[in-house]
Design a protein around this motif. Structure first.
Motif, PDB file in Angstrom:
ATOM      1  N   PRO A  47       3.653   6.154  -3.169  1.00 57.43           N
ATOM      2  CA  PRO A  47       3.465   5.044  -2.360  1.00 57.43           C
ATOM      3  C   PRO A  47       4.434   3.761  -2.206  1.00 57.43           C
ATOM      4  O   PRO A  47       5.547   3.920  -2.969  1.00 57.43           O
ATOM      5  CB  PRO A  47       2.212   4.448  -2.861  1.00 57.43           C
ATOM      6  N   VAL A  48       3.895   2.997  -1.710  1.00 58.90           N
ATOM      7  CA  VAL A  48       4.765   1.701  -1.193  1.00 58.90           C
ATOM      8  C   VAL A  48       4.619   0.681  -1.939  1.00 58.90           C
ATOM      9  O   VAL A  48       3.839   0.419  -2.887  1.00 58.90           O
ATOM     10  CB  VAL A  48       4.516   1.576   0.303  1.00 58.90           C
ATOM     11  N   PHE A  50       3.371  -2.073  -1.764  1.00 53.33           N
ATOM     12  CA  PHE A  50       2.101  -2.989  -2.024  1.00 53.33           C
ATOM     13  C   PHE A  50       1.235  -2.393  -2.957  1.00 53.33           C
ATOM     14  O   PHE A  50       0.020  -2.716  -3.267  1.00 53.33           O
ATOM     15  CB  PHE A  50       1.389  -3.580  -0.588  1.00 53.33           C
ATOM     16  N   TYR A  51       1.291  -0.975  -3.380  1.00 54.84           N
ATOM     17  CA  TYR A  51       0.493  -0.343  -4.358  1.00 54.84           C
ATOM     18  C   TYR A  51       1.304   0.015  -5.670  1.00 54.84           C
ATOM     19  O   TYR A  51       1.123  -0.354  -6.693  1.00 54.84           O
ATOM     20  CB  TYR A  51      -0.247   0.539  -3.622  1.00 54.84           C
ATOM     21  N   GLU A  52       2.259   0.811  -5.469  1.00 48.25           N
ATOM     22  CA  GLU A  52       3.078   1.306  -6.491  1.00 48.25           C
ATOM     23  C   GLU A  52       4.551   1.103  -5.998  1.00 48.25           C
ATOM     24  O   GLU A  52       4.884   2.030  -5.151  1.00 48.25           O
ATOM     25  CB  GLU A  52       2.643   2.769  -6.970  1.00 48.25           C
ATOM     26  N   PRO A  77       1.328   8.889   3.365  1.00 45.31           N
ATOM     27  CA  PRO A  77       0.066   9.216   2.590  1.00 45.31           C
ATOM     28  C   PRO A  77      -0.265  10.481   2.066  1.00 45.31           C
ATOM     29  O   PRO A  77       0.206  11.501   2.471  1.00 45.31           O
ATOM     30  CB  PRO A  77      -1.029   8.889   3.739  1.00 45.31           C
ATOM     31  N   TRP A  78      -0.617  10.460   0.794  1.00 45.52           N
ATOM     32  CA  TRP A  78      -0.699  11.785   0.000  1.00 45.52           C
ATOM     33  C   TRP A  78      -1.382  12.883   0.772  1.00 45.52           C
ATOM     34  O   TRP A  78      -0.762  14.118   0.745  1.00 45.52           O
ATOM     35  CB  TRP A  78      -1.250  11.512  -1.107  1.00 45.52           C
ATOM     36  N   MET A 266     -15.249   9.385  -5.434  1.00 51.00           N
ATOM     37  CA  MET A 266     -14.663   8.474  -4.397  1.00 51.00           C
ATOM     38  C   MET A 266     -14.630   9.170  -3.066  1.00 51.00           C
ATOM     39  O   MET A 266     -13.922   8.628  -2.128  1.00 51.00           O
ATOM     40  CB  MET A 266     -13.254   8.070  -4.789  1.00 51.00           C
ATOM     41  N   THR A 271      -8.938  12.081  -5.557  1.00 46.47           N
ATOM     42  CA  THR A 271      -9.084  10.993  -5.627  1.00 46.47           C
ATOM     43  C   THR A 271     -10.362  10.369  -6.375  1.00 46.47           C
ATOM     44  O   THR A 271     -10.727   9.363  -6.521  1.00 46.47           O
ATOM     45  CB  THR A 271      -8.862  10.195  -4.320  1.00 46.47           C
ATOM     46  N   TYR A 297     -10.375   2.739 -16.158  1.00 47.02           N
ATOM     47  CA  TYR A 297     -11.471   2.314 -15.790  1.00 47.02           C
ATOM     48  C   TYR A 297     -12.759   2.683 -16.726  1.00 47.02           C
ATOM     49  O   TYR A 297     -13.786   2.391 -16.396  1.00 47.02           O
ATOM     50  CB  TYR A 297     -11.846   3.930 -14.371  1.00 47.02           C
TER      51      TYR A 297
ATOM     52  N   LEU B 231      -2.610   2.648   9.134  1.00 46.17           N
ATOM     53  CA  LEU B 231      -1.694   3.493   8.455  1.00 46.17           C
ATOM     54  C   LEU B 231      -1.481   2.880   6.971  1.00 46.17           C
ATOM     55  O   LEU B 231      -1.546   3.835   5.887  1.00 46.17           O
ATOM     56  CB  LEU B 231      -0.418   3.762   9.133  1.00 46.17           C
ATOM     57  N   GLY B 232      -1.401   1.595   7.085  1.00 43.53           N
ATOM     58  CA  GLY B 232      -1.104   0.894   5.715  1.00 43.53           C
ATOM     59  C   GLY B 232      -2.541   1.418   4.911  1.00 43.53           C
ATOM     60  O   GLY B 232      -2.254   1.512   3.643  1.00 43.53           O
ATOM     61  N   ALA B 234      -4.062   3.734   4.508  1.00 44.57           N
ATOM     62  CA  ALA B 234      -4.175   5.292   3.921  1.00 44.57           C
ATOM     63  C   ALA B 234      -3.401   5.051   2.769  1.00 44.57           C
ATOM     64  O   ALA B 234      -3.702   5.999   1.839  1.00 44.57           O
ATOM     65  CB  ALA B 234      -3.441   5.942   5.096  1.00 44.57           C
ATOM     66  N   PHE B 235      -2.477   4.273   2.622  1.00 46.48           N
ATOM     67  CA  PHE B 235      -1.562   4.147   1.075  1.00 46.48           C
ATOM     68  C   PHE B 235      -2.527   3.560   0.168  1.00 46.48           C
ATOM     69  O   PHE B 235      -1.987   3.674  -1.215  1.00 46.48           O
ATOM     70  CB  PHE B 235      -0.563   3.176   1.379  1.00 46.48           C
ATOM     71  N   PHE B 236      -3.662   2.972   0.528  1.00 48.89           N
ATOM     72  CA  PHE B 236      -4.606   2.777  -0.825  1.00 48.89           C
ATOM     73  C   PHE B 236      -4.816   3.911  -1.665  1.00 48.89           C
ATOM     74  O   PHE B 236      -5.707   3.848  -2.777  1.00 48.89           O
ATOM     75  CB  PHE B 236      -5.480   1.783  -0.403  1.00 48.89           C
ATOM     76  N   GLN B 237      -5.009   5.067  -0.760  1.00 49.97           N
ATOM     77  CA  GLN B 237      -5.516   6.171  -1.498  1.00 49.97           C
ATOM     78  C   GLN B 237      -4.097   6.836  -2.187  1.00 49.97           C
ATOM     79  O   GLN B 237      -3.274   7.408  -1.550  1.00 49.97           O
ATOM     80  CB  GLN B 237      -6.007   7.292  -0.575  1.00 49.97           C
ATOM     81  N   GLY B 238      -4.115   6.508  -3.496  1.00 51.16           N
ATOM     82  CA  GLY B 238      -2.900   6.955  -4.234  1.00 51.16           C
ATOM     83  C   GLY B 238      -2.894   8.483  -4.595  1.00 51.16           C
ATOM     84  O   GLY B 238      -3.906   9.069  -4.345  1.00 51.16           O
ATOM     85  N   THR B 242      -8.000   6.402  -5.980  1.00 49.54           N
ATOM     86  CA  THR B 242      -7.841   5.112  -5.079  1.00 49.54           C
ATOM     87  C   THR B 242      -8.230   3.883  -5.419  1.00 49.54           C
ATOM     88  O   THR B 242      -9.155   3.680  -6.243  1.00 49.54           O
ATOM     89  CB  THR B 242      -9.023   5.636  -4.056  1.00 49.54           C
ATOM     90  N   LEU B 247      -8.936  -1.192  -1.048  1.00 49.65           N
ATOM     91  CA  LEU B 247      -9.515  -0.586   0.258  1.00 49.65           C
ATOM     92  C   LEU B 247     -10.324  -1.130   0.788  1.00 49.65           C
ATOM     93  O   LEU B 247     -10.048  -1.545   2.149  1.00 49.65           O
ATOM     94  CB  LEU B 247      -9.479   0.911  -0.071  1.00 49.65           C
TER      95      LEU B 247
END
Lengths: 441, 280, 300
Positions: A47-48, A50-52, A77-78, A266, A271, A297, B231-232, B234-238, B242, B247
Motif C-alpha cells: 500500500p500507499v 497513508f497507510y504503509e 488494493p490487495w 473482519m 484480513t 491487537y 478507491l482510496g 480500498a487501501f485500508f484493507q492491508g 484491515t 476505514l
C-alpha cells in the motif's frame, strides 16, 4: 416557473462544480513522462503513503539509485489485483512489472507471465541457489523461471503461555504430536454458563491451517502424482487427516466454534484478525507474520512460537510458505524496449528492497544470506519463523492450484458441517480438479 | 366525536412508535460505525462490545484528513460524479421520453435493449470495454469514468424515468402538440417539470453510485493522484489485516457529502404535485 | 387521410429515433461488442492470451452436468432472490407510507432510513459481520432478550443467506426513495374525495395509493430481481462463499471463475445463462404487469 428556477439553480451549481473540477484537473500531473529516460511501470499490492509508506519509498529510492531510469509505481488494493491486470493484458498494455501472490504456476500455464531464463542466465548477480529452495520452487514451472520471489512467510505454531499455565500445562513445551495436541486442546477449552465457548483450545481449520494440504503432507499423504498426472486428494492418509479435523467439529460443534471465530472476523480471508489475538484460542497454526498482529491487537498476551507444528505419530514436518513474487506480464512494453532497465528494477526489488520490506512488516526474507544479519537474527521470533521456511513442503506443481486449494477449503467446510463425509468430500475434490487439469492439456 | 379523535391519536401514536423504533434499528449499525471510528486497534474487538471508546481517538480523523489525501480524492470524486449526474439526467431522460411519449414502432425494441443492458454482469463487460477504451487511448484518464453516462447506458435511470413518464398523461402532450409545440418543447416544458421527483431520485442515485464506485477507478486509473475516495478506502484493507478504525472514520467522512445532497434533494419529495384540471 | 397518417408516423419515428439516439450510439459503442464477444467466447476456451480454441458447447455442458458449484451458486442466488425481493418491497412500502403521513421530523427520519444505503460497501460489510455476530451481535442479543432462537448466521450454512437478506433489506433506502417519489404523484384530491365517501386509512391505501404506485412497484420488482442476481461485492468481502459454499452466489462464482481461475470462456457461458434466466424472469413480470400496473393512460 418558480419550479424551473429551482432546477436551474441545481444545474448551475453542478456546472459550477464541473468547471472547478476541470480547472483543478489541469493541475494534476500527467501520468506518463515525456523524457528520454526508460520508464518502468510497476504495479504493487503493497500500500500507499497513508497507510504503509512502501510504494513511495520504493519509487523514491530506486529513482535516486538509478537516475537514468524512471520508476512509476501504482499501488492497487490487495484483493482486486486481477480486475486490473487481466484487462490490461487483454488490451496489450500491462505494466512492465507486476507483483502478485506465489506461486506462479497458473499465470505461467496461461501464458500471462513471460519466461525470465535468459535474463537470469546473463546476470551473474542472480542465482537461483541464493534463495531458499522452497521459495525458488514457486517461481518455476515446467523447467522455466517465470518470476522473481519477493518476501516469504512460513507456517508456525503459536500457543498462549498464560492459558497453558492456568491449565496446569508446561508453558515452555508445546505439543509435539497430534495426540498431545488433542489432549491439550481439551484441557484449554473453556465454556461459559450458557454453554458457549469462551476459549477454544485449538481449531484445526483456523488461520493458515485452512489450507488443508499441510495436514495431508504431515501424514505422509500426497495430493498430486506428477508421473501419472493424477490428482490424489482422496489419498487415504489425507482422508485420515480430514477425519481428524471432523473429529474436532463433532466434539466441539462446528457452529459453536465458528461463532467464536466470528468475534475476530473482519470479513473473509486474509484480513481476519485472529482469534488468538483476542485470547479466544489457546493454540494456533498461523502464518509467520501473525506474531506482529498479536503484538498489535493483543499486546498483553504472553505467547510462544515454534516451527514444529504438531504432527501425527510417524508423520513428518511439512509446512507452507507463501509470499509474493514479481513477474513480467505478457505484452509488456518495457521488457522489449529496455530490458536492462526492467531487469535492473526487478533485481533490485527482489534482492535489495525485499529485506527492507520484511524488516518493516515482520515478513520473512527469502534469501538465507539475510537470515543471519543481526537485524533479523537478533529477533528470536523472526529467527524461528525463518527457520520454518526450511520445513516447507512444495505445492503440487499444477496450473489449477488456486482452484485445487479453494476446492480443498470447501471440502473441509462440507466435512465439518456434516454435509459430506470426509472421504466423499475429498473424492469430489479429486474429480473436480482432475477435470480442471484437462483444460490445460 | 371523541372516539374519532382518540382513535386518530392512537393511530398517530402507533405510527410514531413504529417509525421511531425502525429509525433506531436502522441507526444502530451506523452508530457502531461512528463509535468504531474513534477506537484504537487494541480496542476494536473488545467483547462485550463497548459503546464508548476508551481512549477516544480523534486523531483517526486527523490522520484521514492529513495523511490520507482526502481533499484531493474528494475533488476528483466530485468532478467525476458531477459529470455523471449531468450526463445521466440529460441522456436518460431524453431516451425515456422517446420511448414513452412518442408513438413509434421501434420503442419496445429499445426498451428491451434498455433492460438487457441492466442484466449483463460486470465480469463480462469489463474486458471488452477496457479494450475499447484502450483503442481510444483513454486508459489512465478520467474519460472512461464519465463519458458513457452521456450516452444513456446507465439504463437503470432510463427505466426509472420511463415508469414515471408513463404516469404523466398523454393528454397533456397531445394538447401541447395541437398548440404546435415540438416534441422537445413538450419534453422540456411539460414532462420534465412534472417528473421532478423522479429526476431528483435519478440525480441522487447516480451521485451515490459514482461516489461509492471503486471498480471503475481501480481499472482505468493509473496515476495515484487521480484516485477517488472510494478507491482510496480500498487501501485500508492491508495485506494481512484491515485498519478497521481508520476505514470506519474514512467511510464516515465519505458518506457526509451524499447525506448533504440528500437533504437538499428530498425537499422536492415534500412538495406535492397537484394535477388539477384532469379527470381523476 | 392515409397520407396524413403515414406522414405523422414518419415524423414520430424520426423524433423517436432522435430522442433515443444517444442510447443507440452508446449501446453500439459500449455494449454491442461485449454482448457479441462474450457470446462468442462462451463457445471457446478463451483465457486472454494465445489462441482461444473453439470448443462448441463444452462449457455449457460442463456447467449443467458436471459443475456442482454452478448448481449450488444458482440455488443460492434463487434462494436469496426469493426472500429478498418481496421483503425489500414490503419494508420499503411500509416505510414510505409511514413517512408520507403527517408526522414531524420527516426529513430527519427519511435521512436515517436512507443512510444505510449510502455507506461504502467495505465498511457496511464489516459492520454487518458484527451485527450478525452469533454471540454479541445486536440482532442475536435482541432475539435472546425476547426468548427467541438466535441462529448462528454466518457460522451456520443454513442461516448465512438469511443473514444477507437482512443486510440487504436494511440497505433498501433506495426503494423507499423511489416509492416516496411515486407517492408525490398521487393527487391529494383523490384522498379527499374518498374521505367524503367514508373511506378509512386502509381503504385509502389499498384503493388509491397502491394502484397509483404500481408503476414504481413494477420497477422495484424488476430491479430487485436483477439486482439480487448481481450480488457480489459484499459476498466477496464478507464471507467469500463460506461456510460450505452457502454464500457462493452466482455472480461471485462467475467472478471467481473468470478472474481467479482465468477461465474467461467459461465465465462468459455463465454470464449468458444468467442473462437468459433473468431476462425470462423480467419478461414474465412485464407480461403480468398488464394486469396489475396502472399508468393512468390507455397503453402502458
Amino acid at each position: 416557473m418558480r419550479k424551473l428556477r429551482k432546477s436551474n439553480k441545481i444545474v448551475c451549481s453542478l456546472v459550477g462544480m464541473l468547471i472547478v473540477g476541470l480547472l483543478i484537473s489541469g493541475y494534476i500531473p500527467a501520468a506518463s513522462a515525456q523524457e528520454k529516460k526508460a520508464t518502468v511501470t510497476f504495479w504493487t499490492p503493497f500500500p500507499v503513503p497513508f497507510y504503509e509508506p512502501w510504494s513511495s519509498w520504493v519509487t523514491d529510492t530506486f529513482n535516486k539509485l538509478h537516475p537514468q531510469i524512471k520508476l512509476d509505481t501504482t499501488p492497487i488494493p490487495w484483493d482486486r489485483l486481477e480486475d486490473k491486470l487481466l484487462p490490461a493484458i487483454a488490451a496489450g498494455n500491462p505494466p512492465d512489472v507486476f507483483q502478485f501472490a506465489r506461486p506462479v504456476f497458473q499465470s505461467a500455464a496461461m501464458g500471462h507471465a513471460q519466461p525470465l531464463d535468459e535474463l537470469i542466465e546473463n546476470d551473474p548477480l542472480v542465482n537461483p541457489e541464493d534463495w531458499y529452495p522452497g521459495v525458488w520452487y514457486d517461481v518455476t514451472y515446467e523447467g522455466h523461471v517465470y518470476a522473481l520471489p519477493f518476501e516469504s512467510d512460513s507456517l508456525v505454531f503459536f500457543w498462549n503461555k498464560d492459558y497453558f499455565k492456568k491449565a496446569g500445562l508446561d508453558p515452555e513445551s508445546p505439543p509435539e504430536y497430534l495426540s498431545e495436541l488433542d489432549l491439550y486442546a481439551e484441557k484449554l477449552t473453556k465454556k461459559n454458563a450458557q454453554g458457549d465457548y469462551d476459549v477454544l483450545g485449538f481449531t484445526p481449520w483456523q488461520g493458515r491451517s485452512v489450507e488443508f494440504m499441510h495436514w495431508g503432507w504431515k501424514n505422509g499423504g500426497t495430493f498430486y502424482d506428477s508421473e501419472a498426472g493424477r490428482i490424489t486428494a482422496a489419498d487415504p492418509r489425507n482422508v485420515e487427516m480430514l477425519e481428524w479435523e471432523v473429529g474436532y467439529a463433532k466434539k466441539y460443534g462446528a457452529e459453536k466454534m465458528g461463532a467464536l471465530a466470528e468475534r475476530a472476523q473482519m470479513g473473509g480471508g486474509a484480513t481476519a484478525v485472529g482469534m488468538f489475538c483476542m485470547g479466544l484460542s489457546a493454540m494456533r497454526v498461523g502464518g509467520s507474520f501473525f506474531w506482529s498482529q498479536i503484538d498489535k491487537y493483543g499486546p498483553d498476551i504472553d505467547y510462544g512460537m515454534t516451527r514444529y507444528v504438531p504432527i501425527p505419530k510417524g508423520g513428518k514436518n511439512a509446512g507452507i510458505s507463501e509470499g509474493t513474487l514479481i513477474f513480467v506480464p505478457v505484452g509488456a512494453k518495457g521488457i522489449k524496449e529496455y530490458p536492462e532497465a526492467v531487469w535492473e528494477f526487478m533485481r533490485w526489488y527482489s534482492i535489495n528492497a525485499m529485506p527492507v520490506w520484511s524488516l518493516q512488516v515482520g515478513d520473512l526474507v527469502s534469501r538465507p544470506e539475510y537470515a543471519d544479519l543481526w537485524m533479523f537474527a537478533s529477533n528470536p521470533k523472526v529467527k524461528e519463523c525463518t527457520k520454518a521456511i526450511e520445513l516447507t513442503h512444495p505445492w503440487p506443481k499444477v496450473a489449477a492450484l488456486w482452484f485445487y486449494r479453494d476446492q480443498l477449503k470447501q471440502a473441509v467446510e462440507y466435512a465439518i458441517y456434516g454435509k459430506k463425509t470426509a472421504e466423499q468430500a475429498l473424492k469430489d475434490v479429486e474429480k473436480a480438479v482432475q477435470r480442471e487439469m484437462e483444460r490445460y492439456k | 366525536m371523541r372516539n374519532k379523535k382518540i382513535s386518530y391519536m392512537i393511530r398517530h401514536g402507533i405510527v410514531y412508535l413504529v417509525v421511531i423504533l425502525g429509525a433506531i434499528t436502522f441507526l444502530i449499525p451506523l452508530a457502531w460505525m461512528f463509535v468504531t471510528s474513534l477506537k484504537i486497534p487494541a480496542q476494536i474487538h473488545v467483547y462485550p462490545p463497548e459503546w464508548i471508546p476508551n481512549p477516544i481517538a480523534w486523531e483517526n480523523y486527523l490522520q484521514i484528513l492529513t495523511f490520507f489525501p482526502f481533499f484531493r480524492y474528494l475533488l476528483n470524486t466530485l468532478y467525476i460524479t458531477s459529470l455523471n449526474v449531468i450526463g445521466v439526467l440529460v441522456s436518460c431522460s431524453l431516451v425515456a421520453y422517446g420511448i414513452t411519449h412518442i408513438q413509434w414502432p421501434g420503442r419496445n425494441v429499445i426498451f428491451t435493449l434498455v433492460i438487457s443492458v441492466l442484466i449483463v454482469p460486470y465480469a463480462v463487460t469489463l474486458i471488452p470495454l477496457y479494450l475499447m477504451y484502450h483503442r481510444l487511448g483513454w486508459i489512465g484518464s478520467y474519460k472512461p469514468l464519465w463519458v458513457a453516462s452521456f450516452f444513456g447506458v446507465w439504463t437503470f435511470h432510463t427505466f426509472l424515468l420511463r415508469q414515471f413518464f408513463l404516469a404523466i398523461p398523454q393528454e397533456l402532450s397531445n394538447a401541447a402538440k395541437i398548440d404546435g409545440c415540438s416534441e422537445f418543447r413538450i419534453y422540456w416544458n411539460i414532462v420534465l417539470p412534472l417528473a421532478r421527483p423522479a429526476l431528483f431520485a435519478v440525480a441522487l442515485f447516480e451521485f451515490l453510485w459514482t461516489w461509492n464506485d471503486f471498480l471503475m477507478p481501480l481499472v482505468y486509473l493509473t496515476n495515484q493522484k487521480m484516485y477517488t475516495l472510494s478507491l482510496g478506502l480500498a487501501f485500508f484493507q492491508g495485506t494481512h489485516d484491515t485498519a478497521v478504525n481508520l476505514l470506519m472514520a474514512a467511510s464516515s467522512l465519505v458518506t457526509i457529502p451524499v447525506l448533504i445532497l440528500f437533504f437538499f434533494a428530498q425537499r422536492s419529495f415534500i412538495e406535492g404535485i397537484t394535477l388539477t384540471g384532469l379527470k381523476g | 387521410m392515409n397520407f396524413k397518417i403515414s406522414k405523422l408516423r414518419m415524423a414520430n419515428t424520426r423524433n423517436g429515433l432522435l430522442f433515443v439516439s444517444p442510447f443507440l450510439i452508446g449501446f453500439g459503442i459500449f455494449y454491442l461488442y461485449p454482448f457479441i464477444a462474450s457470446f462468442y467466447y462462451s463457445f471457446t476456451s478463451y483465457s486472454l492470451v494465445g489462441e482461444s480454441q473453439w470448443i462448441g458447447v463444452l462449457n455449457y455442458k460442463e456447467l449443467f452436468i458436471e459443475d456442482d458449484l454452478f448448481t449450488t451458486s444458482l440455488y443460492n442466488t434463487l434462494y436469496y432472490a426469493t426472500l429478498f425481493v418481496p421483503l425489500s418491497l414490503v419494508v420499503g412500502l411500509m416505510i414510505a407510507l409511514l413517512l408520507n403521513t403527517n408526522i414531524k421530523g420527516k426529513s430527519g427520519l427519511r435521512a436515517i432510513y436512507f443512510l444505510p444505503s449510502i455507506i461504502p460497501l467495505a465498511a457496511s460489510g464489516i459492520l454487518w459481520v458484527w451485527i450478525l455476530n452469533s454471540r454479541y451481535g445486536i440482532i442475536n442479543e435482541t432475539l435472546r432478550a425476547l426468548r427467541l432462537p438466535a441462529p448462528r448466521w454466518f457460522s451456520d450454512p443454513n442461516w448465512s443467506k438469511p443473514g444477507y437478506v437482512i443486510m440487504s433489506v436494511w440497505a433498501s433506502g433506495q426503494t423507499m426513495i423511489i416509492l416516496l417519489a411515486g407517492l408525490t404523484g398521487v393527487p391529494r384530491q383523490l384522498y379527499e374525495v374518498a374521505e367524503l365517501d367514508g373511506a378509512n386509512w386502509l381503504h385509502k391505501i389499498v384503493y388509491i395509493t397502491l394502484p397509483l404506485l404500481t408503476p414504481a412497484i413494477l420497477f422495484i420488482l424488476i430491479i430487485s430481481v436483477i439486482g439480487s442476481f448481481q450480488m457480489f461485492t459484499q459476498a466477496y468481502i464478507m464471507t467469500d462463499g463460506a461456510p460450505a459454499n452457502s454464500t457462493l452466489f452466482y455472480n461471485l462464482y462467475l467472478y471467481r471463475v473468470s478472474f481467479r481461475y482465468f477461465k474467461m470462456g467459461y465465465g462468459c457461458a455463465m454470464a449468458w445463462i444468467l442473462f437468459v434466466i433473468v431476462f425470462t424472469l423480467a419478461w414474465s413480470l412485464f407480461k403480468s404487469s398488464a394486469r396489475w400496473v396502472y399508468y393512468g393512460r390507455e397503453e402502458g
